[in-house]
Design a protein around this motif. Structure first.
Motif, PDB file in Angstrom:
ATOM      1  N   ASN B  60       0.828  -1.209   0.000  1.00  0.00           N
ATOM      2  CA  ASN B  60       0.000   0.000   0.000  1.00  0.00           C
ATOM      3  C   ASN B  60       0.865   1.263   0.000  1.00  0.00           C
ATOM      4  N   TYR B  61       1.948   1.212   0.770  1.00  0.00           N
ATOM      5  CA  TYR B  61       2.839   2.371   0.836  1.00  0.00           C
ATOM      6  C   TYR B  61       3.505   2.590  -0.520  1.00  0.00           C
ATOM      7  N   ARG B  62       3.870   1.459  -1.157  1.00  0.00           N
ATOM      8  CA  ARG B  62       4.542   1.574  -2.447  1.00  0.00           C
ATOM      9  C   ARG B  62       3.610   2.223  -3.468  1.00  0.00           C
ATOM     10  N   SER B  63       2.371   1.778  -3.457  1.00  0.00           N
ATOM     11  CA  SER B  63       1.448   2.338  -4.451  1.00  0.00           C
ATOM     12  C   SER B  63       1.159   3.808  -4.142  1.00  0.00           C
ATOM     13  N   LEU B  64       1.182   4.143  -2.848  1.00  0.00           N
ATOM     14  CA  LEU B  64       1.010   5.562  -2.492  1.00  0.00           C
ATOM     15  C   LEU B  64       2.138   6.398  -3.076  1.00  0.00           C
ATOM     16  N   PHE B  65       3.374   5.917  -2.851  1.00  0.00           N
ATOM     17  CA  PHE B  65       4.539   6.668  -3.311  1.00  0.00           C
ATOM     18  C   PHE B  65       4.573   6.783  -4.826  1.00  0.00           C
ATOM     19  N   GLU B  66       3.914   5.831  -5.495  1.00  0.00           N
ATOM     20  CA  GLU B  66       3.917   5.877  -6.961  1.00  0.00           C
ATOM     21  C   GLU B  66       2.771   6.703  -7.511  1.00  0.00           C
ATOM     22  N   ASP B  67       1.881   7.124  -6.603  1.00  0.00           N
ATOM     23  CA  ASP B  67       0.693   7.850  -7.035  1.00  0.00           C
ATOM     24  C   ASP B  67       0.979   9.356  -7.093  1.00  0.00           C
ATOM     25  N   PRO B  68       0.963   9.961  -8.294  1.00  0.00           N
ATOM     26  CA  PRO B  68       1.261  11.397  -8.382  1.00  0.00           C
ATOM     27  C   PRO B  68       0.265  12.248  -7.593  1.00  0.00           C
ATOM     28  N   THR B  69      -0.966  11.773  -7.455  1.00  0.00           N
ATOM     29  CA  THR B  69      -1.952  12.533  -6.690  1.00  0.00           C
ATOM     30  C   THR B  69      -1.493  12.697  -5.244  1.00  0.00           C
ATOM     31  N   PHE B  70      -0.947  11.598  -4.686  1.00  0.00           N
ATOM     32  CA  PHE B  70      -0.465  11.668  -3.315  1.00  0.00           C
ATOM     33  C   PHE B  70       0.579  12.774  -3.173  1.00  0.00           C
ATOM     34  N   TRP B  71       1.524  12.816  -4.146  1.00  0.00           N
ATOM     35  CA  TRP B  71       2.579  13.825  -4.048  1.00  0.00           C
ATOM     36  C   TRP B  71       2.031  15.235  -4.250  1.00  0.00           C
TER      37      TRP B  71
END
Lengths: 363, 297
Positions: B60-71
């Protein structure tokens, strides 16, 4: 107004017509130590704050060193001040507290450091430079406040009850420090206090105030020996002057006679000026202070050497030497500026004949 | 056989635990357990009817870090914090210094400053919606007087975040002012008089005496402002809902949206844990470094 360094001229500052000071005129000689003495609420602190520039007068003018400073801000009056609470900056060290004013005034660093070292040495504060006020004792804080006043280099220093937060022993030693400081630096000090002993021991001149007005001005011994009012007589001295109803001594009713307890002595019953009862005996070691009660007098006391065995309620005959009596005329009773000392010789029937010294036409 | 010393000791122990238990129970139920449960949730995949949730580790953390929206959301929140924290503190301080002076209608000024704090955030959001509305909003009406074109403050990505920031600053400054005002009133007036006699200007007095003495309050306010920069998102529900195109999306709103709009609890949990870690670090740094340089009376 030659010879006066600080001059108040008809200064008035009141709050809704109450308190403060009313029409005060006063002049202070350069290099003198002047106490403004009075009970709380008499306006003495207001007078000091007016001089400091922390309050503005509603009427009158103030001169310092011949310069009209009535409307100048505090910083341009060339004076320093020691506050009752010391007003040290709690977040700054002793060193920074003392340097504060000089930094503000952009005194060059070498001169600043020299003055700091000098003040620290003078006030015995070496080794405490890095402490904050919270880590100092009351006496040390007081000395920092004095050091801060000293380094300013201003010839006029105002002190607002600087000793009232110290305990009795410390008060005596700091009192001597202040006096020495004033003498060594040739400062003109204006010192506000409600403690007559402080004022008596320190001052060249005492200004006694009551109810926003000056009651009497003079050297300590003048106020002690020749009070011009019952108020002055009872405010100055410990114990204060004894006050007798004039009728007891054969004067007009309403007139009052004052005499210092140290001049009262025991007398032979047939030569007595007054007979009073013993109310209490206070044994003080070297002497015993006998508090006396008389229906027409207050503050009567006599000091007897060593211990003695007077009984409470016993009648004692007293001698009140004529030359030490001070007469207060009925009209003058409160605060008239009419000093009248009285002296005379007791007639054989023990009714004193009063001769008046310094007599001025009565109003 | 009962040893009196032992029984006394035991009674003391029970007494101690009894004193501790209310706080312990409350904290466990509402802080420790939810934290641990959140960590746990963040390690599982999102369960659907066909595919039940399974342990995926840090996926889940990995997909967060890969999500441009999160950034984008992180960046937004950094801007939001970077603007609202200093702005609200400085405005609060200036207002407090002013309201502490001898000004006419002092208590009116004080309560006027405090009004935004009393208003619920949702009400404040509605109020500002009325300010920002293009066409007949107050801002546009005033702008219109000077011939400025209508601006859709909340509706365009360039201005939405700043419009949201303004509401937060407006809301927070009055609250912080109360703390500064209280602190200012503990500064004895004779310090000002002593500084006056020494010849210090008002400016010097403020910098060298007042601000250092206000440091404990500033630290407290700073921590609060920082917490609020993550926590205070109520107005987003009224004003922008994070839009347009995530331009005003903040972390907590993002978490809420993931958890309760998209029902993606694991991603929301993972984001929560990241926020928690960052906040703990910042708080530790603040207390450790600023505390040391602060004068407490």
């Amino acid at each position: 107004m030659t010879g006066s360094y600080v001059a108040f001229d008809g200064i008035t500052r009141r709050w809704d017509g109450k308190g403060g000071v009313h029409d005060i005129s006063l002049s202070v000689a350069e290099g003198s130590f002047v106490s403004i003495l009075g009970p709380s609420g008499c306006g003495k602190s207001t007078l000091l704050r007016l001089l400091a520039g922390l309050e503005r007068p509603s009427a009158g003018a103030i001169h310092i060193a011949g310069r009209d400073v009535t409307h100048l801000p505090a910083s341009q009056r060339g004076l320093s001040m020691v506050f009752q609470s010391y007003a040290l900056f709690p977040h700054l060290t002793v060193r920074e507290n003392i340097l504060f004013g000089m930094k503000v005034r952009r005194v060059p660093r070498p001169r600043r450091e020299a003055k700091l070292a000098e003040a620290l040495e003078m006030m015995g504060l070496e080794g405490l430079e890095k402490r904050k006020p919270a880590a100092l004792s009351g006496g040390q804080r007081q000395r920092v406040a004095l050091a801060r006043a000293v380094v300013s280099g201003h010839p006029l220093c105002l002190m607002d009850e600087p000793l009232s937060n110290l305990d009795a022993k410390l008060r005596n030693s700091v009192r001597r420090d202040i006096k020495a400081l004033q003498r060594n630096l040739g400062l003109t000090v204006i010192y506000v206090t409600h403690d007559q002993a402080e004022a008596m021991s320190l001052s060249d001149q005492i200004v006694l105030m009551q109810d926003s007005k000056i009651v009497q001005t003079g050297r300590p011994e003048e106020l002690y020996d020749r009070p011009n009012s019952v108020f002055a007589a009872e405010f100055i001295g410990d114990p204060p002057m004894a006050i007798l109803d004039g009728a007891v001594l054969g004067l007009e009713t309403g007139d009052q006679v004052g005499i210092r307890p140290e001049h009262i002595s025991l007398a032979e019953p047939d030569a007595a000026d007054l007979v009073a009862r013993v109310a209490a005996c206070e044994y003080l070691g070297a002497e015993t202070r006998v508090i006396l009660a008389h229906p027409k007098a207050r503050g009567l006391a006599v000091a007897l050497p060593g211990q003695n065995n007077l009984q409470i309620g016993q009648e004692v005959a007293l001698g009140l030497p004529q030359e030490h009596r001070v007469l207060f005329r009925a009209a003058a009773g409160a605060a008239e500026k009419d000093p009248r000392s009285i002296a005379g010789r007791a007639s054989p029937n023990s009714r004193p004949v009063i001769a008046e010294r310094h007599l001025q036409p009565s109003s | 056989m009962i040893d009196p010393y032992q029984s006394h000791k035991r009674r003391q122990t029970i007494y101690g635990w009894l004193l501790l238990s209310p706080a312990l129970i409350m904290l466990t139920a509402f802080a420790f357990y939810p934290t641990i449960a959140t960590v746990w949730t963040s390690l599982f995949s999102r369960g659907t009817r066909k595919r039940p949730s399974e342990f995926v580790g840090l996926e889940n953390y990995r997909s967060l870090f890969e999500d441009p929206t999160f950034w984008l959301v992180v960046e937004n929140n950094l801007w939001y914090a970077g603007v609202t924290i200093p702005a609200s503190i400085i405005i609060a301080l200036v207002m407090a210094l002013w309201a502490n002076g001898k000004i006419p209608a002092r208590s009116f000024v004080r309560s006027a400053y405090f009004t935004p704090t009393v208003l619920p955030m949702i009400a404040a959001g509605n109020l500002w919606l009325f300010f920002y509305t293009p066409g007949f909003g107050v801002l546009d009406q005033i702008g219109g007087l000077f011939g400025l074109p209508s601006v859709n403050w909340l509706g365009q990505p360039d201005t939405a975040l700043w419009a949201v920031c303004a509401v937060t600053v407006w809301k927070e400054a009055g609250f912080f002012m109360i703390f500064y005002l209280a602190a200012l009133q503990t500064i004895p007036p004779d310090l000002k008089e002593a500084a006056d006699i020494e010849g210090a200007s008002r400016w010097t007095y403020t910098w060298r005496v007042v601000l250092p003495l206000l440091m404990p309050t500033t630290l407290f306010v700073l921590v609060n402002a920082m917490i609020n920069s993550v926590k205070l998102i109520d107005h987003l529900f009224i004003l922008t809902k994070g839009g347009p195109s995530d331009a005003s999306m903040l972390l907590l709103y993002y978490i809420w949206e993931n958890a309760f709009a998209f029902f993606d609890a694991p991603i929301a949990a993972a984001t929560t844990i990241l926020v928690l870690i960052v906040l703990s670090l910042v708080a530790a740094v603040q207390f450790r470094f600023i505390d040391r340089r602060t004068h407490y009376r």
